[in-house]
Design a protein around this motif. Structure first.
Motif, PDB file in Angstrom:
ATOM      1  N   GLY A 161       0.806  -1.216   0.000  1.00 55.06           N
ATOM      2  CA  GLY A 161       0.000   0.000   0.000  1.00 55.06           C
ATOM      3  C   GLY A 161       0.841   1.268   0.000  1.00 55.06           C
ATOM      4  O   GLY A 161       0.337   2.346   0.326  1.00 55.06           O
ATOM      5  N   ILE A 162       2.098   1.151  -0.350  1.00 54.53           N
ATOM      6  CA  ILE A 162       2.996   2.316  -0.397  1.00 54.53           C
ATOM      7  C   ILE A 162       2.970   2.885  -1.810  1.00 54.53           C
ATOM      8  O   ILE A 162       3.391   2.225  -2.766  1.00 54.53           O
ATOM      9  CB  ILE A 162       4.431   1.925  -0.003  1.00 54.53           C
ATOM     10  N   ILE A 163       2.453   4.079  -1.949  1.00 54.40           N
ATOM     11  CA  ILE A 163       2.364   4.720  -3.261  1.00 54.40           C
ATOM     12  C   ILE A 163       3.129   6.044  -3.224  1.00 54.40           C
ATOM     13  O   ILE A 163       3.416   6.585  -2.161  1.00 54.40           O
ATOM     14  CB  ILE A 163       0.902   4.960  -3.681  1.00 54.40           C
ATOM     15  N   ASN A 164       3.463   6.527  -4.401  1.00 51.31           N
ATOM     16  CA  ASN A 164       4.187   7.802  -4.541  1.00 51.31           C
ATOM     17  C   ASN A 164       5.572   7.773  -3.902  1.00 51.31           C
ATOM     18  O   ASN A 164       6.129   8.821  -3.583  1.00 51.31           O
ATOM     19  CB  ASN A 164       3.379   8.968  -3.966  1.00 51.31           C
ATOM     20  N   GLN A 165       6.112   6.568  -3.697  1.00 48.08           N
ATOM     21  CA  GLN A 165       7.476   6.452  -3.177  1.00 48.08           C
ATOM     22  C   GLN A 165       8.457   6.546  -4.348  1.00 48.08           C
ATOM     23  O   GLN A 165       8.402   5.734  -5.271  1.00 48.08           O
ATOM     24  CB  GLN A 165       7.670   5.120  -2.449  1.00 48.08           C
ATOM     25  N   PRO A 166       9.368   7.510  -4.359  1.00 41.25           N
ATOM     26  CA  PRO A 166      10.357   7.581  -5.442  1.00 41.25           C
ATOM     27  C   PRO A 166      11.240   6.339  -5.478  1.00 41.25           C
ATOM     28  O   PRO A 166      11.829   5.948  -4.464  1.00 41.25           O
ATOM     29  CB  PRO A 166      11.167   8.829  -5.088  1.00 41.25           C
ATOM     30  N   VAL A 167      11.302   5.722  -6.656  1.00 37.73           N
ATOM     31  CA  VAL A 167      12.107   4.522  -6.859  1.00 37.73           C
ATOM     32  C   VAL A 167      12.844   4.674  -8.182  1.00 37.73           C
ATOM     33  O   VAL A 167      12.271   5.133  -9.181  1.00 37.73           O
ATOM     34  CB  VAL A 167      11.237   3.243  -6.904  1.00 37.73           C
ATOM     35  N   ALA A 168      14.115   4.286  -8.208  1.00 44.40           N
ATOM     36  CA  ALA A 168      14.908   4.342  -9.439  1.00 44.40           C
ATOM     37  C   ALA A 168      15.840   3.141  -9.473  1.00 44.40           C
ATOM     38  O   ALA A 168      16.136   2.527  -8.446  1.00 44.40           O
ATOM     39  CB  ALA A 168      15.702   5.641  -9.523  1.00 44.40           C
ATOM     40  N   ALA A 169      16.278   2.799 -10.678  1.00 42.63           N
ATOM     41  CA  ALA A 169      17.236   1.704 -10.858  1.00 42.63           C
ATOM     42  C   ALA A 169      18.330   2.170 -11.800  1.00 42.63           C
ATOM     43  O   ALA A 169      18.079   2.946 -12.724  1.00 42.63           O
ATOM     44  CB  ALA A 169      16.543   0.469 -11.419  1.00 42.63           C
ATOM     45  N   ILE A 170      19.541   1.685 -11.572  1.00 40.39           N
ATOM     46  CA  ILE A 170      20.650   2.023 -12.456  1.00 40.39           C
ATOM     47  C   ILE A 170      21.168   0.746 -13.104  1.00 40.39           C
ATOM     48  O   ILE A 170      21.542  -0.206 -12.413  1.00 40.39           O
ATOM     49  CB  ILE A 170      21.790   2.776 -11.722  1.00 40.39           C
ATOM     50  N   ALA A 171      21.141   0.726 -14.436  1.00 43.01           N
ATOM     51  CA  ALA A 171      21.587  -0.432 -15.202  1.00 43.01           C
ATOM     52  C   ALA A 171      23.102  -0.391 -15.344  1.00 43.01           C
ATOM     53  O   ALA A 171      23.675   0.656 -15.655  1.00 43.01           O
ATOM     54  CB  ALA A 171      20.915  -0.445 -16.570  1.00 43.01           C
ATOM     55  N   LYS A 172      23.752  -1.526 -15.141  1.00 46.89           N
ATOM     56  CA  LYS A 172      25.218  -1.553 -15.067  1.00 46.89           C
ATOM     57  C   LYS A 172      25.903  -1.142 -16.360  1.00 46.89           C
ATOM     58  O   LYS A 172      26.835  -0.355 -16.355  1.00 46.89           O
ATOM     59  CB  LYS A 172      25.697  -2.955 -14.670  1.00 46.89           C
ATOM     60  N   ARG A 173      25.479  -1.685 -17.491  1.00 45.90           N
ATOM     61  CA  ARG A 173      26.238  -1.477 -18.722  1.00 45.90           C
ATOM     62  C   ARG A 173      26.134  -0.040 -19.229  1.00 45.90           C
ATOM     63  O   ARG A 173      27.123   0.642 -19.438  1.00 45.90           O
ATOM     64  CB  ARG A 173      25.751  -2.453 -19.801  1.00 45.90           C
ATOM     65  N   GLU A 174      24.903   0.412 -19.436  1.00 41.91           N
ATOM     66  CA  GLU A 174      24.737   1.749 -20.007  1.00 41.91           C
ATOM     67  C   GLU A 174      24.893   2.857 -18.978  1.00 41.91           C
ATOM     68  O   GLU A 174      25.128   4.005 -19.325  1.00 41.91           O
ATOM     69  CB  GLU A 174      23.353   1.867 -20.664  1.00 41.91           C
ATOM     70  N   GLU A 175      24.725   2.497 -17.682  1.00 41.17           N
ATOM     71  CA  GLU A 175      24.696   3.490 -16.610  1.00 41.17           C
ATOM     72  C   GLU A 175      23.544   4.476 -16.821  1.00 41.17           C
ATOM     73  O   GLU A 175      23.655   5.647 -16.473  1.00 41.17           O
ATOM     74  CB  GLU A 175      26.045   4.231 -16.499  1.00 41.17           C
ATOM     75  N   TRP A 176      22.461   3.956 -17.409  1.00 39.44           N
ATOM     76  CA  TRP A 176      21.232   4.737 -17.502  1.00 39.44           C
ATOM     77  C   TRP A 176      20.455   4.575 -16.208  1.00 39.44           C
ATOM     78  O   TRP A 176      20.488   3.525 -15.568  1.00 39.44           O
ATOM     79  CB  TRP A 176      20.360   4.264 -18.660  1.00 39.44           C
ATOM     80  N   ILE A 177      19.731   5.608 -15.822  1.00 38.11           N
ATOM     81  CA  ILE A 177      18.930   5.566 -14.599  1.00 38.11           C
ATOM     82  C   ILE A 177      17.454   5.560 -14.995  1.00 38.11           C
ATOM     83  O   ILE A 177      16.973   6.475 -15.674  1.00 38.11           O
ATOM     84  CB  ILE A 177      19.240   6.763 -13.691  1.00 38.11           C
ATOM     85  N   TYR A 178      16.764   4.500 -14.575  1.00 37.38           N
ATOM     86  CA  TYR A 178      15.335   4.381 -14.851  1.00 37.38           C
ATOM     87  C   TYR A 178      14.559   4.825 -13.612  1.00 37.38           C
ATOM     88  O   TYR A 178      14.749   4.273 -12.529  1.00 37.38           O
ATOM     89  CB  TYR A 178      14.967   2.949 -15.202  1.00 37.38           C
TER      90      TYR A 178
END
Length: 278
Positions: free
Chosen positions: A207-224
């Motif tokens: 039930g946790i909404i509006n929580q900022p979440v991001a992931a960083i992919a190793k190869r490209e170093e892009w942040i989703y």
């Protein structure tokens, strides 16, 4: 020829032997290729255990060697020189203030407020064996080691990083709910879109909404960033924000690998047959 760069800052205590032990685990235990010979500039205590783990992963013997003289010693000296030049190039400009980095992170991640605490998760295993997870914490400009947490994955069999991520995120934030403690400014995941969505599913189940979440992919170093996955954040390689995210991610990875190595080493010692006495 391959070349990769890793950066660490604010190391209050630097012990070369411990550093290279952690670095080799971080670099080799979760990748497909393992060489037959690895050269390092210093000896370290758990070299034999790490050689055994890497040999098992490779299917053939892997040796870790510290050269004293000759061409290999010269090659290590060249690597040290290159590392020094890379460090100086990366940090040749004045280091930005904490507030400037926080503001830049807030803007890049479209956060609702100035980020003061980041909790970062990583999963570690060897072909699905002894799967563990780590959580490290960045708070107000520094890694807060007293808040680090280790998790043994209980509900997942075999290799399933997504299910493992769901479990650890669920366990962490259900506990915060029970203890009525605040959520972090940002939940950071070491991985790509699959791991990001697994973490989001875990939070939604609580039930946790509006929580900022991001992931960083190793190869490209892009942040989703959750909610804007179609437009990943692609930062300049010298960006203080990318540097912060990479530092936190690399620390989570190091902590997970170290915990996994300890469990694997313990398991190996327990399974090793005792020598009979004459």
């Amino acid at each position: 020829v391959d070349r990769r760069e890793f950066f660490w800052e604010d190391q209050d205590e630097f012990e070369p032997a411990e550093f290279f032990s952690s670095l080799l685990k971080q670099f080799y235990l979760d990748q497909q290729h393992v060489p037959g010979l690895i050269h390092v500039p210093v000896e370290f205590e758990d070299r034999a255990v790490l050689e055994q783990l890497l040999s098992e992963k490779r299917g053939r013997k892997t040796a870790i060697h510290t050269p004293r003289r000759g061409p290999t010693k010269a090659m290590l000296a060249l690597a040290e020189t290159n590392a020094r030049h890379s460090f100086e190039q990366r940090f040749r400009v004045r280091k930005p203030t904490l507030k400037a980095v926080q503001e830049a992170l807030e803007d890049a991640m479209t956060l609702p407020e100035l980020p003061r605490r980041i909790e970062c998760f990583d999963i570690s295993h060897t072909q699905g064996v002894e799967t563990v997870a780590s959580m490290v914490v960045w708070e107000n400009g520094r890694m807060k080691k007293s808040d680090y947490r280790k998790f043994i994955i209980r509900s997942v069999e075999g290799v399933d990083d997504f299910a493992s991520m769901r479990e650890v995120v669920t366990r962490r934030y259900s506990r915060l709910q029970r203890e009525n403690r605040p959520l972090p400014s940002l939940v950071l995941i070491d991985g790509g879109l699959g791991q990001l969505h697994a973490a989001a599913e875990a939070l939604e189940s609580l039930g946790i909404i509006n929580q900022p979440v991001a992931a960083i992919a190793k190869r490209e170093e892009w942040i989703y960033v959750l909610g804007q996955e179609r437009e990943p954040v692609m930062l300049d390689r010298f960006s203080p924000v990318l540097h912060l995210i990479q530092t936190v991610r690399d620390e989570a990875h190091r902590f997970a690998i170290t915990f996994h190595r300890a469990r694997r080493g313990k398991s190996f010692i327990e399974k090793k047959p005792a020598k009979s006495r004459a």
